[in-house]
Write a protein that holds these residues in place. Structure first.
Motif, PDB file in Angstrom:
ATOM      1  N   THR A   6       0.835  -1.189   0.000  1.00 26.49           N
ATOM      2  CA  THR A   6       0.000   0.000   0.000  1.00 26.49           C
ATOM      3  C   THR A   6       0.874   1.244   0.000  1.00 26.49           C
ATOM      4  N   ILE A   7       0.560   2.179  -0.871  1.00 27.86           N
ATOM      5  CA  ILE A   7       1.300   3.437  -0.985  1.00 27.86           C
ATOM      6  C   ILE A   7       0.497   4.510  -0.262  1.00 27.86           C
ATOM      7  N   LYS A   8       1.111   5.117   0.739  1.00 27.88           N
ATOM      8  CA  LYS A   8       0.415   6.116   1.557  1.00 27.88           C
ATOM      9  C   LYS A   8       0.648   7.519   0.983  1.00 27.88           C
ATOM     10  N   ILE A   9      -0.457   8.226   0.777  1.00 27.51           N
ATOM     11  CA  ILE A   9      -0.434   9.533   0.126  1.00 27.51           C
ATOM     12  C   ILE A   9      -1.100  10.573   1.017  1.00 27.51           C
ATOM     13  N   LYS A  10      -0.545  11.781   0.984  1.00 25.54           N
ATOM     14  CA  LYS A  10      -1.218  12.914   1.629  1.00 25.54           C
ATOM     15  C   LYS A  10      -1.153  14.114   0.686  1.00 25.54           C
ATOM     16  N   PHE A  11      -2.243  14.891   0.663  1.00 20.06           N
ATOM     17  CA  PHE A  11      -2.293  16.144  -0.085  1.00 20.06           C
ATOM     18  C   PHE A  11      -2.239  17.302   0.892  1.00 20.06           C
ATOM     19  N   THR A  12      -1.504  18.349   0.536  1.00 24.06           N
ATOM     20  CA  THR A  12      -1.493  19.540   1.373  1.00 24.06           C
ATOM     21  C   THR A  12      -1.193  20.764   0.513  1.00 24.06           C
ATOM     22  N   ASP A  13      -1.539  21.939   1.012  1.00 20.08           N
ATOM     23  CA  ASP A  13      -1.247  23.225   0.349  1.00 20.08           C
ATOM     24  C   ASP A  13      -1.818  23.284  -1.065  1.00 20.08           C
ATOM     25  N   VAL A  14      -2.948  22.602  -1.302  1.00 22.70           N
ATOM     26  CA  VAL A  14      -3.505  22.585  -2.658  1.00 22.70           C
ATOM     27  C   VAL A  14      -4.353  23.834  -2.865  1.00 22.70           C
ATOM     28  N   TRP A  15      -5.539  23.896  -2.258  1.00 23.70           N
ATOM     29  CA  TRP A  15      -6.315  25.128  -2.230  1.00 23.70           C
ATOM     30  C   TRP A  15      -7.289  25.038  -1.077  1.00 23.70           C
ATOM     31  N   HIS A  28      -7.386   9.091 -10.567  1.00 19.55           N
ATOM     32  CA  HIS A  28      -6.551   8.260 -11.439  1.00 19.55           C
ATOM     33  C   HIS A  28      -5.616   7.370 -10.619  1.00 19.55           C
ATOM     34  N   LEU A  29      -5.062   7.902  -9.552  1.00 15.84           N
ATOM     35  CA  LEU A  29      -4.171   7.102  -8.711  1.00 15.84           C
ATOM     36  C   LEU A  29      -4.938   5.973  -8.038  1.00 15.84           C
ATOM     37  N   GLN A  30      -6.117   6.268  -7.515  1.00 11.95           N
ATOM     38  CA  GLN A  30      -6.929   5.233  -6.866  1.00 11.95           C
ATOM     39  C   GLN A  30      -7.289   4.106  -7.828  1.00 11.95           C
ATOM     40  N   ALA A  31      -7.549   4.467  -9.063  1.00  8.50           N
ATOM     41  CA  ALA A  31      -7.997   3.472 -10.040  1.00  8.50           C
ATOM     42  C   ALA A  31      -6.861   2.594 -10.557  1.00  8.50           C
ATOM     43  N   ASN A  32      -5.606   3.023 -10.341  1.00 12.05           N
ATOM     44  CA  ASN A  32      -4.497   2.321 -10.980  1.00 12.05           C
ATOM     45  C   ASN A  32      -3.372   1.885 -10.043  1.00 12.05           C
ATOM     46  N   PRO A  34      -2.230   0.823  -5.682  1.00 12.20           N
ATOM     47  CA  PRO A  34      -2.724   0.504  -4.330  1.00 12.20           C
ATOM     48  C   PRO A  34      -2.416   1.647  -3.361  1.00 12.20           C
ATOM     49  N   VAL A  35      -3.185   2.719  -3.466  1.00 14.98           N
ATOM     50  CA  VAL A  35      -2.932   3.924  -2.677  1.00 14.98           C
ATOM     51  C   VAL A  35      -3.996   4.113  -1.611  1.00 14.98           C
ATOM     52  N   GLU A  36      -3.611   4.814  -0.563  1.00 14.20           N
ATOM     53  CA  GLU A  36      -4.567   5.220   0.467  1.00 14.20           C
ATOM     54  C   GLU A  36      -4.101   6.536   1.057  1.00 14.20           C
ATOM     55  N   ASP A  42       3.988   8.132   2.509  1.00 14.82           N
ATOM     56  CA  ASP A  42       5.214   7.806   1.772  1.00 14.82           C
ATOM     57  C   ASP A  42       5.506   8.901   0.759  1.00 14.82           C
ATOM     58  N   PHE A  43       4.417   9.490   0.234  1.00 14.99           N
ATOM     59  CA  PHE A  43       4.538  10.536  -0.765  1.00 14.99           C
ATOM     60  C   PHE A  43       3.587  11.676  -0.403  1.00 14.99           C
TER      61      PHE A  43
END
Length: 292
Positions: A6-15, A28-32, A34-36, A42-43
């Motif tokens: 599982t690839i762990k993702i966080k978004f920040t400072d977007v809007w 797109h990442l979710q569909a292709n 193994p992200v959460e 991790d990214f």
């Protein structure tokens, strides 16, 4: 990339008010992959609206849809619309690829094979204009110049002249009933091409476009009116009037392929985006030094 990890993702400072669920990149990442979403990522995917990204010690991916240049001191990878960054850690992603999206881009292929005469017979408006503000001077000047010839129907909140803003559910009918659509960018920056031009083509209208010349790498320049080709707005208006008064000339433009060479530019292919993330997630670039 390790299978099943599982690839762990966080978004920040977007809007302000950003939610990953409605963001095409996350979809797109979710569909292709193994992200959460995770608070221990991790990214980290971040943008220009804040400095929270400085609080994280992980691999960082800078993403922007604005005219911002990536600073590789603070990111490991970058995704922007700029065509002039030659770096394997950078992906050029035109805003048009994110919105309206890859499925809509597919609809532009072979669109010129429709019955153009039947399309013209459904047109009831001379030109359409949708804007919520008056912050783009060129767009305003084009509106004023063409309005001397005929009414340009303004269906947005700004300069509305049709009795009120067009409801969102009726926007497509409003656009598709128009022979021409003013589809100008707010500013010019290398590679900055938003959804405006593509949406006008999907509405089977002739766009009147002002923006960066990179547009000619994505779209067929014979399928839209490029304001920058004309020496003055009066010359532009004379050309629009000629097309408006001649069905034959109008249909010549409408029958042109929408995309350059009637095919996707590489950066408009979904695989182009997914291959970049495959490289990132697999660590293939990890050993290469970032540009200083």
């Amino acid at each position: 990339m390790a299978q099943g990890k599982t690839i762990k993702i966080k978004f920040t400072d977007v809007w302000k008010g950003f939610s990953p669920g409605g963001y095409p990149l996350w979809q797109h990442l979710q569909a292709n992959f193994p992200v959460e979403l995770s608070e221990e990522p991790d990214f980290l995917i971040f943008s220009i609206n804040g400095a929270d990204h400085l609080n994280y010690n992980c691999e960082k991916i800078f993403v922007t849809h604005e005219a911002a240049f990536p600073d590789f001191r603070w990111c490991d990878y970058a995704i922007t619309f700029r065509p002039d960054i030659e770096n394997p850690r950078h992906l050029q992603l035109p805003n048009f690829a994110q919105r309206p999206g890859y499925e809509k881009i597919d609809q532009l292929i072979d669109r010129h094979q429709q019955d153009a005469g039947e399309i013209l017979s459904r047109k009831t408006r001379f030109a359409a204009y949708l804007a919520s503000n008056g912050n783009a001077k060129m767009r305003e000047d084009i509106f004023d110049t063409l309005s001397v010839y005929k009414q340009v129907d303004s269906g947005g909140r700004h300069r509305n002249n049709i009795g009120g803003p067009v409801p969102p559910a009726q926007t497509w009918d409003f656009l598709s009933s128009s022979k021409f659509i003013i589809a100008c960018e707010n500013s010019i920056s290398p590679g900055y091409v938003t959804e405006k031009l593509g949406n006008a083509m999907l509405a089977d209208a002739i766009p009147i476009y002002w923006g960066d010349d990179f547009v000619n790498e994505l779209f067929n320049p014979d399928r839209f009116i490029n304001v920058r080709r004309f020496s003055s707005l009066d010359e532009l208006s004379a050309y629009v009037q000629m097309l408006d008064q001649s069905d034959e000339k109008y249909l010549e433009v409408l029958r042109q392929p929408c995309l350059k060479d009637n095919r996707h530019h590489a950066c408009l292919e979904k695989s182009y985006l997914l291959d970049f993330f495959e490289i990132i997630f697999s660590g293939s670039l990890r050993e290469r030094p970032k540009p200083g």
